[in-house]
Design a protein around this motif. Structure first.
Motif, mmCIF file in Angstrom:
data_model
loop_
_atom_site.group_PDB
_atom_site.id
_atom_site.type_symbol
_atom_site.label_atom_id
_atom_site.label_comp_id
_atom_site.label_asym_id
_atom_site.label_seq_id
_atom_site.Cartn_x
_atom_site.Cartn_y
_atom_site.Cartn_z
ATOM 1 N N LEU A 1 -38.277 -58.926 -23.142
ATOM 2 C CA LEU A 1 -38.850 -60.861 -22.193
ATOM 3 C C LEU A 1 -39.793 -61.697 -23.477
ATOM 4 O O LEU A 1 -39.071 -62.385 -23.833
ATOM 5 C CB LEU A 1 -39.205 -60.140 -20.971
ATOM 6 C CG LEU A 1 -38.131 -59.623 -20.446
ATOM 7 C CD1 LEU A 1 -38.549 -59.315 -18.430
ATOM 8 C CD2 LEU A 1 -36.732 -60.343 -20.290
ATOM 9 N N VAL A 2 -40.733 -60.900 -23.159
ATOM 10 C CA VAL A 2 -41.736 -61.929 -23.319
ATOM 11 C C VAL A 2 -42.892 -61.045 -24.640
ATOM 12 O O VAL A 2 -42.959 -59.564 -24.691
ATOM 13 C CB VAL A 2 -43.170 -62.261 -23.036
ATOM 14 C CG1 VAL A 2 -43.806 -63.303 -23.755
ATOM 15 C CG2 VAL A 2 -42.055 -62.944 -21.632
ATOM 16 N N SER B 1 -33.023 -64.389 -15.734
ATOM 17 C CA SER B 1 -34.085 -65.770 -15.370
ATOM 18 C C SER B 1 -35.234 -64.692 -15.119
ATOM 19 O O SER B 1 -36.187 -65.112 -15.020
ATOM 20 C CB SER B 1 -33.875 -65.788 -13.852
ATOM 21 O OG SER B 1 -33.365 -64.599 -12.584
ATOM 22 N N ASP B 2 -35.498 -63.706 -15.035
ATOM 23 C CA ASP B 2 -36.931 -62.680 -15.230
ATOM 24 C C ASP B 2 -37.368 -63.322 -16.394
ATOM 25 O O ASP B 2 -38.817 -62.880 -16.118
ATOM 26 C CB ASP B 2 -36.507 -61.271 -15.424
ATOM 27 C CG ASP B 2 -36.002 -60.337 -14.128
ATOM 28 O OD1 ASP B 2 -36.287 -61.228 -13.005
ATOM 29 O OD2 ASP B 2 -35.613 -59.951 -14.049
ATOM 30 N N VAL B 3 -36.984 -63.781 -17.958
ATOM 31 C CA VAL B 3 -37.778 -64.295 -18.900
ATOM 32 C C VAL B 3 -38.472 -65.466 -17.829
ATOM 33 O O VAL B 3 -39.893 -65.377 -18.585
ATOM 34 C CB VAL B 3 -37.039 -64.237 -20.035
ATOM 35 C CG1 VAL B 3 -36.240 -65.217 -19.595
ATOM 36 C CG2 VAL B 3 -37.938 -64.823 -20.748
ATOM 37 N N ILE B 4 -37.778 -66.462 -17.417
ATOM 38 C CA ILE B 4 -39.037 -66.926 -16.694
ATOM 39 C C ILE B 4 -39.911 -67.091 -15.971
ATOM 40 O O ILE B 4 -40.931 -67.810 -15.712
ATOM 41 C CB ILE B 4 -37.581 -68.548 -16.188
ATOM 42 C CG1 ILE B 4 -37.210 -68.678 -17.354
ATOM 43 C CG2 ILE B 4 -38.983 -69.758 -15.343
ATOM 44 C CD1 ILE B 4 -35.468 -70.058 -16.819
ATOM 45 N N LEU C 1 -31.206 -71.260 -19.845
ATOM 46 C CA LEU C 1 -31.547 -71.027 -18.913
ATOM 47 C C LEU C 1 -31.945 -71.849 -18.084
ATOM 48 O O LEU C 1 -33.125 -72.385 -18.358
ATOM 49 C CB LEU C 1 -31.545 -69.936 -19.003
ATOM 50 C CG LEU C 1 -31.641 -68.868 -17.737
ATOM 51 C CD1 LEU C 1 -31.064 -68.353 -16.779
ATOM 52 C CD2 LEU C 1 -32.361 -67.399 -17.803
ATOM 53 N N CYS C 2 -32.018 -72.322 -16.384
ATOM 54 C CA CYS C 2 -33.025 -72.775 -16.135
ATOM 55 C C CYS C 2 -32.809 -72.233 -14.357
ATOM 56 O O CYS C 2 -32.144 -71.484 -14.166
ATOM 57 C CB CYS C 2 -32.489 -74.520 -15.577
ATOM 58 S SG CYS C 2 -33.684 -74.811 -15.156
#
Length: 710
Positions: free
Chosen positions: A445-446, A517-520, A572-573
């Motif tokens: 993810l990050v 959305s888990d990356v956000i 993505l939001c």
């Protein structure tokens, strides 16, 4: 007896203006009691003096009556009846004089002694404690001012230790003096009742005893009444003794636990910092400008009330408004002449306050409290719980979230020897969105140690410069505020969707995944953690404009576009699952490409409203843009079909025209090849049109060519 008002001994260390105001009420009451007691003492002194005079006068009368027979009157001096009668009167009056003497003694013991003791001992003790407390309070103010004026240089450690010791000694002395002063004032509320009732009770009992010596005229009702008064006095005395015991025990307990609080900067390991406060009060030093470069510091009592910061000086009845701290920004600042300073900036940036706390703990608690109030957490039903949850999520962000890690570890593959790095969705979940996370990990993810951008740095000017170079407009001038001088300024003017929101930029960082959305959520966690660790509370306010073409971040003061995101690059939001004011979106940009892969950046914001509404607006804009793009492509396809039909029709028309020309040519060739046509002098000539003549020429040339080939 009715309840007794008391001064709160527990608040003596805080020494707030409210406590000082309440102390003023008790001091005013003590002054009124002293004045009234003085008048009562004078009245009772007159009674006592009168009783002594009456006893002396009665005794003198008895003596005179007894000496009557010794007098030598010119007339009737030898009247024995008169003498015996006067002797009987002298005996009765002498007995009465003895009763008055006993009454005088009882008045001195039961009436004058209590009121004199209350006046000379208790009231003077209050006055003495008041003077001692005032001296201790002044010494503490002088010591704390010296401490606050300490230089930040560490080379003068001896002076710093002496000043710190003075603060400790003066604060301890003020605290102990104030507690004893409060105890004396609280005890005075009981003693004043005793000082009023006990002398009167002694006076009445002395009078009853006096009258009982000569007569039994007093009824049982008076005796019962006086008995009740005596019982009430005894009950008050017992209650006073019990309360004095409790207050003495409270003083001992507070002296034990307050020892570490006497230091101006206590050890944070012994007194932890509370970051979940939504209300706080205490003394702060405020900076006031006295000139262009000079400034002064004033010490005032500050407290929060709702979304406002209030201040109150000693002696003031109520506090005054300093500033509205809703949607404000607060941050620690480094002042040249003071330590533990922080700055509060109003939401519109027009008002700035620089304040100094007494300790680092107090400074960080003020910053956290104002930051919680700025987020309007105090408007919720359980502000302390919500603030604790928000701060806990920020503190837990320094390590992987347990729920997030457990969700991705419950269904990890069981292959032997495989490292436990992947994280999958929760057990029993049939959602496609969750099942797609089965192969995700934190690193997917990050990336670890990814730099975080906390300020808005607009890349618009760089993009415009790159476009200018690619289009051959290298000499074109760009806007120094980050906007190109092209049609971008007109974006959204004709858009169907045009919505404006107030947002605060929290930070951005490059991410790896963009399909979940888990990356956000993970980006929010890391950015909030970084802000909590580095004490970064200032956020840049912007106006976010959502249109069908792009997203814009506009400066609310200058209306200059800070950032512009094409809507097609927003992939993505999503908003936060618990704190709905937090939201973010993932942007796929062309900058920073590595291995022919576009860079993916996640931007995190905090809105004044619900973040889900902004995400819904962005989704609606993308749907409108998608349908508009589909309609545009359909119309282009129709135009291409129409052009193909027109071209096909032109080809057919040309083919028909060629066939017609060929028929005309064939007819002319047939007519010219009839016998006798060349030798007939009267041969008629056929006039052809230009097109026919041209076709004829082409036909003749073709015929001649065919004959030559033959």
């Amino acid at each position: 007896m009715p309840g007794i008002d008391k001064l709160p001994i527990e608040e003596t260390l805080e020494d707030s203006p409210q406590t000082r105001s309440l102390l003023g009420v008790f001091e005013e009451d003590a002054a009124a009691i002293s004045s009234y007691t003085h008048q009562l003492f004078q009245a009772m002194q007159r009674i006592y003096d009168a009783q002594n005079e009456l006893s002396a006068a009665t005794h003198l009368t008895s003596k005179l009556l007894r000496d009557y027979e010794k007098q030598r009157f010119p007339l009737g001096g030898d009247d024995e009846v008169m003498s015996s009668t006067l002797q009987q009167f002298a005996k009765v009056i002498d007995e009465l004089s003895s009763c008055h003497a006993v009454l005088s003694t009882q008045l001195a013991d039961a009436m004058m002694f209590p009121v004199t003791q209350f006046k000379e001992r208790d009231l003077k003790e209050i006055l003495t404690l008041k003077e001692v407390f005032q001296i201790a309070s002044d010494d503490h103010d002088v010591a704390i001012n010296k401490y606050n004026r300490l230089s930040k240089r560490k080379d003068n450690e001896k002076v710093r230790n002496e000043v710190t010791e003075d603060v400790y000694t003066s604060r301890k002395k003020q605290h102990q003096t104030m507690m004893h002063y409060f105890t004396a004032l609280n005890t005075l509320q009981y003693k004043k009742k005793i000082a009023l009732l006990e002398p009167l009770l002694g006076y009445m009992q002395a009078q009853i005893s006096f009258f009982k010596l000569g007569s039994e005229n007093l009824t049982q009702q008076w005796e019962d009444f006086l008995t009740d008064i005596s019982t009430s006095v005894q009950n008050v005395r017992r209650e006073m003794d019990s309360e004095v015991t409790i207050m003495q025990q409270t003083i001992q307990d507070l002296e034990q636990v307050s020892d570490i609080l006497y230091l101006p900067d206590p050890d944070p390991s012994k007194i932890p910092i509370n970051r979940n406060l939504t209300r706080k009060a205490g003394y702060l030093n405020t900076r006031n400008k006295t000139g262009l470069v000079s400034s002064s510091w004033d010490r005032q009592y500050f407290f929060t009330q709702g979304g406002n910061l209030m201040s109150q000086a000693r002696g003031d009845v109520a506090g005054g408004l300093v500033m509205d701290i809703d949607n404000c920004s607060v941050m620690a600042v480094d002042c040249e002449d003071r330590r533990f300073c922080f700055q509060i900036t109003s939401f519109d940036g027009k008002k700035v306050a620089i304040l100094q706390a007494d300790s680092r703990k107090d400074c960080e608690e003020w910053i956290a409290t104002i930051n919680n109030i700025s987020k309007r957490i105090y408007l919720s039903e359980n502000p302390e719980e919500i603030a604790a949850r928000v701060n806990q999520s920020a503190l837990e962000a320094v390590t992987p979230s347990p729920s997030f890690q457990q969700r991705h570890e419950n269904m990890r593959p069981s292959a032997p020897g495989r490292p436990k790095a992947t994280r999958t969705s929760s057990q029993g979940s049939d959602s496609p969105a969750l099942s797609s996370l089965s192969s995700l990990s934190l690193d997917s993810l990050v990336a670890p140690n990814t730099p975080i951008q906390f300020d808005i740095i607009s890349p618009v000017s760089e993009e415009c410069g790159g476009q200018a170079k690619s289009s051959g407009q290298a000499g074109r001038r760009t806007n120094p505020f980050g906007e190109c001088g092209d049609k971008q300024s007109e974006d959204g003017a004709d858009s169907i969707l045009h919505q404006l929101y107030i947002v605060h930029f929290l930070g951005s960082m490059e991410v790896r995944a963009m399909d979940n959305s888990d990356v956000i959520y993970e980006t929010m966690r890391q950015i909030l953690a970084a802000r909590a660790i580095h004490n970064i509370f200032r956020m840049t306010e912007s106006h976010m404009l959502v249109t069908c073409d792009c997203l814009k971040l506009i400066d609310p003061q200058t209306q200059v576009t800070r950032l512009r995101f094409p809507l097609s690059s927003v992939v993505l939001c999503a908003s936060h699952q618990e704190n709905k004011r937090l939201f973010g979106f993932v942007l796929q940009t062309g900058a920073g490409q590595t291995d022919d892969q576009p860079a993916t950046v996640c931007y995190i914001f905090e809105s004044n409203n619900d973040g889900e509404k902004i995400c819904d607006s962005i989704g609606l804009a993308k749907q409108i843009a998608y349908h508009s793009e589909m309609g545009r492509k359909a119309s282009e396809k129709r135009r291409e079909l129409d052009k193909a039909k027109e071209k096909q029709q032109e080809e057919l028309n040309k083919q028909k025209q060629i066939e017609k020309d060929l028929e005309e040519q064939s007819r002319l060739i047939a007519a010219s090849s009839r016998p006798g046509a060349t030798g007939n002098p009267d041969m008629q000539f056929l006039v052809l049109s230009n097109s026919q003549s041209e076709d004829g020429e082409v036909g003749e040339d073709g015929q001649k060519k065919a004959e030559s080939e033959a």
